[in-house]
Design a protein around this motif. Structure first.
Motif, mmCIF file in Angstrom:
data_model
loop_
_atom_site.group_PDB
_atom_site.id
_atom_site.type_symbol
_atom_site.label_atom_id
_atom_site.label_comp_id
_atom_site.label_asym_id
_atom_site.label_seq_id
_atom_site.Cartn_x
_atom_site.Cartn_y
_atom_site.Cartn_z
ATOM 1 N N SER A 128 0.834 -1.199 0.000
ATOM 2 C CA SER A 128 0.000 0.000 0.000
ATOM 3 C C SER A 128 0.872 1.254 0.000
ATOM 4 O O SER A 128 2.096 1.183 0.235
ATOM 5 C CB SER A 128 -0.899 0.009 1.234
ATOM 6 N N LEU A 129 0.256 2.398 -0.222
ATOM 7 C CA LEU A 129 0.995 3.658 -0.205
ATOM 8 C C LEU A 129 1.675 3.912 1.148
ATOM 9 O O LEU A 129 2.851 4.299 1.171
ATOM 10 C CB LEU A 129 0.082 4.827 -0.567
ATOM 11 N N PRO A 130 0.992 3.723 2.294
ATOM 12 C CA PRO A 130 1.696 3.936 3.568
ATOM 13 C C PRO A 130 2.943 3.069 3.709
ATOM 14 O O PRO A 130 3.973 3.532 4.218
ATOM 15 C CB PRO A 130 0.633 3.588 4.620
ATOM 16 N N VAL A 131 2.875 1.819 3.253
ATOM 17 C CA VAL A 131 4.036 0.943 3.333
ATOM 18 C C VAL A 131 5.156 1.466 2.433
ATOM 19 O O VAL A 131 6.326 1.504 2.822
ATOM 20 C CB VAL A 131 3.660 -0.494 2.945
ATOM 21 N N ARG A 166 -1.870 -1.902 11.390
ATOM 22 C CA ARG A 166 -0.709 -1.050 11.127
ATOM 23 C C ARG A 166 0.578 -1.815 11.408
ATOM 24 O O ARG A 166 1.577 -1.644 10.711
ATOM 25 C CB ARG A 166 -0.773 0.218 11.988
ATOM 26 N N PHE A 167 0.577 -2.653 12.451
ATOM 27 C CA PHE A 167 1.754 -3.444 12.753
ATOM 28 C C PHE A 167 2.049 -4.415 11.618
ATOM 29 O O PHE A 167 3.208 -4.610 11.237
ATOM 30 C CB PHE A 167 1.555 -4.209 14.068
ATOM 31 N N ALA A 168 1.009 -5.011 11.048
ATOM 32 C CA ALA A 168 1.198 -5.908 9.904
ATOM 33 C C ALA A 168 1.818 -5.147 8.734
ATOM 34 O O ALA A 168 2.697 -5.675 8.021
ATOM 35 C CB ALA A 168 -0.133 -6.530 9.490
ATOM 36 N N ALA A 169 1.391 -3.912 8.535
ATOM 37 C CA ALA A 169 1.972 -3.090 7.470
ATOM 38 C C ALA A 169 3.438 -2.776 7.762
ATOM 39 O O ALA A 169 4.277 -2.751 6.857
ATOM 40 C CB ALA A 169 1.171 -1.800 7.313
ATOM 41 N N CYS A 216 9.281 -3.785 6.597
ATOM 42 C CA CYS A 216 10.577 -4.335 7.018
ATOM 43 C C CYS A 216 11.001 -5.489 6.117
ATOM 44 O O CYS A 216 12.187 -5.665 5.838
ATOM 45 C CB CYS A 216 10.508 -4.787 8.471
ATOM 46 N N GLU A 217 10.038 -6.270 5.643
ATOM 47 C CA GLU A 217 10.378 -7.326 4.691
ATOM 48 C C GLU A 217 10.910 -6.728 3.395
ATOM 49 O O GLU A 217 11.878 -7.233 2.813
ATOM 50 C CB GLU A 217 9.161 -8.202 4.403
#
Length: 423
Positions: A255-258, A344-347, A352-353
């Motif tokens: 997504s854009l935030p990521v 959000r934590f999943a994002a 990080c991946e």
């Protein structure tokens, strides 16, 4: 009154790509004539109308004259005497300045691309074939947003190159201060769209080549020439690594935030003191501090800003979390606010991946930290906090002491999960 399909719809149809948006131009009409036919006016800066049935946008053919610095400094002339050729001449790139006449019976629906009937006064078809992004006329220099648009198109069409004369023109615009006149909203709009393209690295490479990146995102521009940490291929500098991370975020359809978090997670490495290179000690704190300035300057949306803050501050700990025991894992989850905002934590884990796999030879590797931390969160979430809190209150505890009891219960749950073996 003549109606033409122009711009991106014609370009994409010629490239064999799905046509997402239609761009209609009306020649030989007045606003009053369109209104009389049921078109609804919506344009503030120039005459744009919504079709009474399809609600697609129809713009009167127009010309533009530069009156002041910046993208708002234009005088618009839209009148029946403005020709299609004049309208096409004001467009940014030759590949966007091709038109096709709409057949009267199908003016508002699908259209046919017949190359023999295309109107292409600036050689857009040739540049499509040659995979070149080339400006139409010298009027390109009058709108600094076009620098961003060229960079964004480079991210969308990764096999296209920027024509040398166009790159030279963009460099001149930057040196003349045109990029300084860009307003935050337009910069963010174009950056966000570029980040969501298939090869976002190309956008930043083009901006860096013309000098605009140093003006718009100096914090990112400083990453080139900074060596990576010893264990992370020090022969590749941080700027190149960042480009690989961004392209990995596109590959993983983030997504854009990521993607914004990926862009900003290593900003602190650009200000790493010489005596700690290439270890980059403390760069997470510096990254979070620099990120705050970027977000304020570009008026970054809250969801993008908040995720980027978590990733900038904690990505090093997330990478090292495979070594953590239960207490450290729960503390990490708490710092990331994972219990209140698990999505959000999943994002953050996905960002990080992207960071971990955006390295030479690691593009197809696994990132076990993401799965492990997801399971650790699930184990900790299984603790029923309300009964724990009630029991603590019954024992005479309050405030922070209750929080400590909940923390202890979560640590015990994560420890039990570790003992039984993560799946």
């Amino acid at each position: 009154m003549d109606i033409y399909m122009v711009g991106g719809a014609v370009r994409d149809a010629l490239l064999g790509l799905p046509v997402q948006d239609h761009d209609w131009v009306v020649v030989g009409a007045t606003p009053e004539e369109l209104s009389a036919q049921g078109y609804l006016p919506v344009g503030k800066d120039f005459p744009v109308f919504l079709h009474p049935e399809t609600r697609e946008e129809y713009a009167l053919a127009r010309t533009e004259r530069k009156t002041a610095r910046g993208y708002r400094g234009f005088e618009i002339h839209a009148a029946p005497d403005v020709t299609l050729e004049e309208d096409l001449a004001r467009r940014d790139l030759t590949i966007n300045s091709i038109a096709v006449r709409a057949r009267p019976e199908r003016a508002n629906g699908p259209f046919d691309i017949n190359k023999e009937t295309l109107i292409d006064p600036h050689g857009g078809q040739d540049d499509l074939s040659a995979r070149v992004l080339r400006h139409v006329t010298s009027a390109f220099r009058e709108d600094p947003v076009r620098i961003l648009r060229v960079a964004r198109f480079a991210a969308r069409f990764a096999d296209f190159t920027v024509a040398p004369e166009t790159m030279a023109l963009m460099r001149d615009m930057v040196s003349e201060g045109e990029a300084d006149a860009l307003v935050a909203e337009r910069v963010w709009q174009e950056l966000a769209r570029g980040l969501m393209e298939g090869t976002p690295s190309r956008m930043f490479e083009v901006l860096r080549e013309c000098g605009a990146l140093k003006k718009l995102l100096a914090e990112v521009d400083k990453l080139w020439g900074v060596p990576q940490r010893v264990e992370y291929h020090p022969e590749v500098d941080t700027g190149i690594h960042l480009m690989m991370v961004l392209d990995m975020s596109a590959r993983l359809q983030a997504s854009l935030p990521v993607r914004f978090a990926c862009l900003c997670h290593d900003l602190g490495k650009g200000t790493t003191p010489a005596d700690v290179l290439p270890r980059h000690i403390g760069h997470e704190e510096r990254s979070a501090r620099l990120l705050k300035g970027v977000c304020e300057r570009l008026r970054v949306p809250t969801d993008c800003r908040e995720l980027a803050e978590v990733v900038a501050r904690e990505h090093g700990n997330i990478h090292r979390s495979g070594e953590f025991g239960a207490p450290a894992l729960v503390r990490l989850l708490e710092r990331c606010d994972a219990f209140r905002k698990p999505q959000r934590f999943a994002a953050a884990l996905l960002a990080c991946e992207c960071d971990a796999r955006g390295r030479l030879g690691l593009q197809d590797s696994l990132y076990p930290q993401r799965h492990r931390l997801t399971q650790a969160l699930q184990a900790a979430q299984a603790v029923a906090t309300e009964p724990v809190a009630q029991a603590a209150q019954a024992a005479g505890l309050s405030g922070l002491k209750i929080g400590e009891v909940i923390y202890t219960a979560r640590v015990a749950a994560v420890q039990a999960w570790l003992v039984t073996g993560p799946a």
